[in-house]
Structure formats: structure tokens, C-alpha cells
Design a protein around this motif. Structure first.
Motif, short mmCIF file in Angstrom:
data_model
loop_
_atom_site.label_atom_id
_atom_site.label_comp_id
_atom_site.label_asym_id
_atom_site.label_seq_id
_atom_site.Cartn_x
_atom_site.Cartn_y
_atom_site.Cartn_z
N THR A 1 0.82 -1.22 0.00
CA THR A 1 0.00 0.00 0.00
C THR A 1 0.85 1.27 0.00
N GLY A 2 2.17 1.11 -0.06
CA GLY A 2 3.06 2.27 -0.03
C GLY A 2 3.60 2.61 1.34
N VAL A 3 3.21 1.85 2.35
CA VAL A 3 3.64 2.11 3.72
C VAL A 3 5.16 1.97 3.84
N ALA A 4 5.72 0.90 3.28
CA ALA A 4 7.17 0.69 3.37
C ALA A 4 7.91 1.84 2.71
N GLN A 5 7.45 2.28 1.55
CA GLN A 5 8.10 3.39 0.85
C GLN A 5 8.06 4.67 1.68
N GLN A 6 6.92 4.92 2.33
CA GLN A 6 6.82 6.11 3.18
C GLN A 6 7.82 6.06 4.33
N MET A 7 7.95 4.90 4.95
CA MET A 7 8.89 4.75 6.06
C MET A 7 10.33 4.92 5.57
N VAL A 8 10.67 4.32 4.44
CA VAL A 8 12.02 4.42 3.90
C VAL A 8 12.33 5.88 3.53
N THR A 9 11.39 6.57 2.94
CA THR A 9 11.59 7.98 2.60
C THR A 9 11.85 8.80 3.86
N TYR A 10 11.08 8.55 4.91
CA TYR A 10 11.28 9.25 6.17
C TYR A 10 12.67 8.95 6.74
N LEU A 11 13.05 7.68 6.76
CA LEU A 11 14.35 7.30 7.31
C LEU A 11 15.50 7.87 6.48
N GLN A 12 15.30 7.98 5.19
CA GLN A 12 16.32 8.61 4.35
C GLN A 12 16.50 10.07 4.74
N GLN A 13 15.40 10.76 5.02
CA GLN A 13 15.48 12.15 5.45
C GLN A 13 16.20 12.25 6.80
N VAL A 14 15.90 11.34 7.72
CA VAL A 14 16.59 11.32 9.02
C VAL A 14 18.08 11.14 8.78
N ALA A 15 18.43 10.18 7.95
CA ALA A 15 19.84 9.89 7.66
C ALA A 15 20.55 11.12 7.09
N GLN A 16 19.90 11.78 6.16
CA GLN A 16 20.52 12.96 5.55
C GLN A 16 20.70 14.08 6.56
N LEU A 17 19.72 14.29 7.43
CA LEU A 17 19.83 15.31 8.47
C LEU A 17 20.98 15.01 9.43
N GLU A 18 21.29 13.73 9.61
CA GLU A 18 22.37 13.32 10.51
C GLU A 18 23.72 13.26 9.81
N GLY A 19 23.77 13.65 8.56
CA GLY A 19 25.03 13.67 7.83
C GLY A 19 25.43 12.34 7.23
N ALA A 20 24.51 11.43 7.12
CA ALA A 20 24.81 10.13 6.52
C ALA A 20 24.84 10.25 5.00
N SER A 21 25.62 9.37 4.40
CA SER A 21 25.71 9.36 2.94
C SER A 21 24.86 8.25 2.32
N ALA A 22 24.29 7.38 3.16
CA ALA A 22 23.51 6.28 2.61
C ALA A 22 22.58 5.71 3.67
N LEU A 23 21.58 5.01 3.18
CA LEU A 23 20.66 4.23 4.00
C LEU A 23 20.87 2.78 3.59
N THR A 24 21.06 1.89 4.56
CA THR A 24 21.26 0.48 4.24
C THR A 24 20.17 -0.35 4.92
N VAL A 25 19.94 -1.52 4.36
CA VAL A 25 18.96 -2.44 4.92
C VAL A 25 19.43 -3.85 4.60
N SER A 26 19.09 -4.77 5.45
CA SER A 26 19.46 -6.16 5.19
C SER A 26 18.19 -7.01 5.13
N ALA A 27 18.30 -8.13 4.45
CA ALA A 27 17.17 -9.05 4.34
C ALA A 27 17.70 -10.47 4.43
N ASP A 28 16.92 -11.33 5.01
CA ASP A 28 17.26 -12.74 5.06
C ASP A 28 17.44 -13.25 3.64
N LEU A 29 18.42 -14.11 3.43
CA LEU A 29 18.70 -14.62 2.09
C LEU A 29 17.51 -15.34 1.47
N GLN A 30 16.67 -15.95 2.29
CA GLN A 30 15.51 -16.67 1.77
C GLN A 30 14.30 -15.77 1.56
#
Length: 151
Positions: A95-124
Motif C-alpha cells: 500500500t506504499g507504507v514501506a516506501q513512506q517509512m524508507v523515505t522518512y528514514l532517508q530524510q533522518v539519515a541525511q539530516l544526521e550527515g549520513a551518505s547512505a541508508l542500508t537495509v538487510s534481508a534474510d537470504l531466503q
């Protein structure tokens, strides 16, 4: 598209909600969850906490959460915000919820001086991997072997 989420950082009073979402995520992956509220309080809200928890709410009800930590690579002058755990309630997926959260977290990261947002997922978990790719993440090349020394 889901209505805009209200995204907020968790507070100590959210401890039951944090344990609930963590349990849901563990069950989703078939893991057993060892719930220790004292550890959550230490690692999320303590004076030397290493994690932050964010909730996305719809109609005053949490429907997604993310547990994040800061990654650094001093030798590269880089800082990243890493999404360690990420979960969207089943009824709100696609429904777009994940995208909204990722966009928000990207903004948080940028405000904190980060150059990237990373995420991990189980291989399966191919569905999660495809979702992250669709949100603009790229597969991260491994840059070496990782080791663990338990104590």
C-alpha cells in the motif's frame, strides 16, 4: 497508496509495542524471539543505546516499525543509517507504507550527515529483497569476511 503515515520515534512507553512488533517479525521468519525488556530499554533508550525505533501510524495505530542503528566507516569518512529490523503489518503491505517509512528514514539519515541508508534481508526472503530493490536500494557488495567472537 496508503494515506500519509504519522511517523514517530519510539519512547520508553512503547516497550510493549516494540516487543509485539519484534515478535511478529520473528514469527514471520520462523525465528524464536527471546524477549528481554531490560535489553530493549538498555539498547534503545539507555545512556549508551545503539538503536532507535520508529513507528509508522495510520489512524492512531502502529502499522509498521523499523529498528535502526548508525553504521560508520571512519576510513572512508562515511556514515550510514542501517535499518536492522523492518516490518509492516500484513493488512498494510503493498500500500506504499514501506516506501513512506524508507523515505522518512532517508530524510533522518541525511539530516544526521549520513551518505547512505542500508537495509538487510534474510537470504531466503526474496519478497523483501525485491521490495528493497523496487524502492531504489542496490545490492551491497561484500567487502570482506565478517567474524564473530562471542563472550
Amino acid at each position: 497508496m496508503q494515506n500519509p503515515l504519522k511517523i514517530r520515534r519510539a519512547t520508553p512507553s512503547d516497550l510493549p509495542l516494540i516487543t509485539r512488533f519484534t515478535d511478529l517479525l520473528a514469527r514471520f521468519h520462523g525465528d524464536s524471539y527471546i524477549c528481554d525488556p531490560a535489553v530493549i530499554m538498555r539498547d534503545v533508550f539507555g545512556p549508551i543505546s545503539g538503536a532507535r525505533v520508529y513507528f509508522g501510524e495510520h489512524e492512531n495505530r502502529a502499522i509498521t516499525y523499523a529498528v535502526c542503528s548508525t553504521e560508520i566507516a571512519l576510513h572512508r569518512n562515511q556514515r550510514r543509517l542501517h535499518i536492522h529490523l523492518f516490518y509492516v503489518l500484513k493488512a498494510h503491505r503493498r500500500t506504499g507504507v514501506a516506501q513512506q517509512m524508507v523515505t522518512y528514514l532517508q530524510q533522518v539519515a541525511q539530516l544526521e550527515g549520513a551518505s547512505a541508508l542500508t537495509v538487510s534481508a534474510d537470504l531466503q526472503n526474496e519478497a523483501a529483497q525485491q521490495s528493497y530493490l523496487a524502492m531504489g536500494f542496490k545490492r551491497r557488495a561484500l567487502t570482506g569476511a565478517y567474524f564473530l567472537k562471542s563472550f
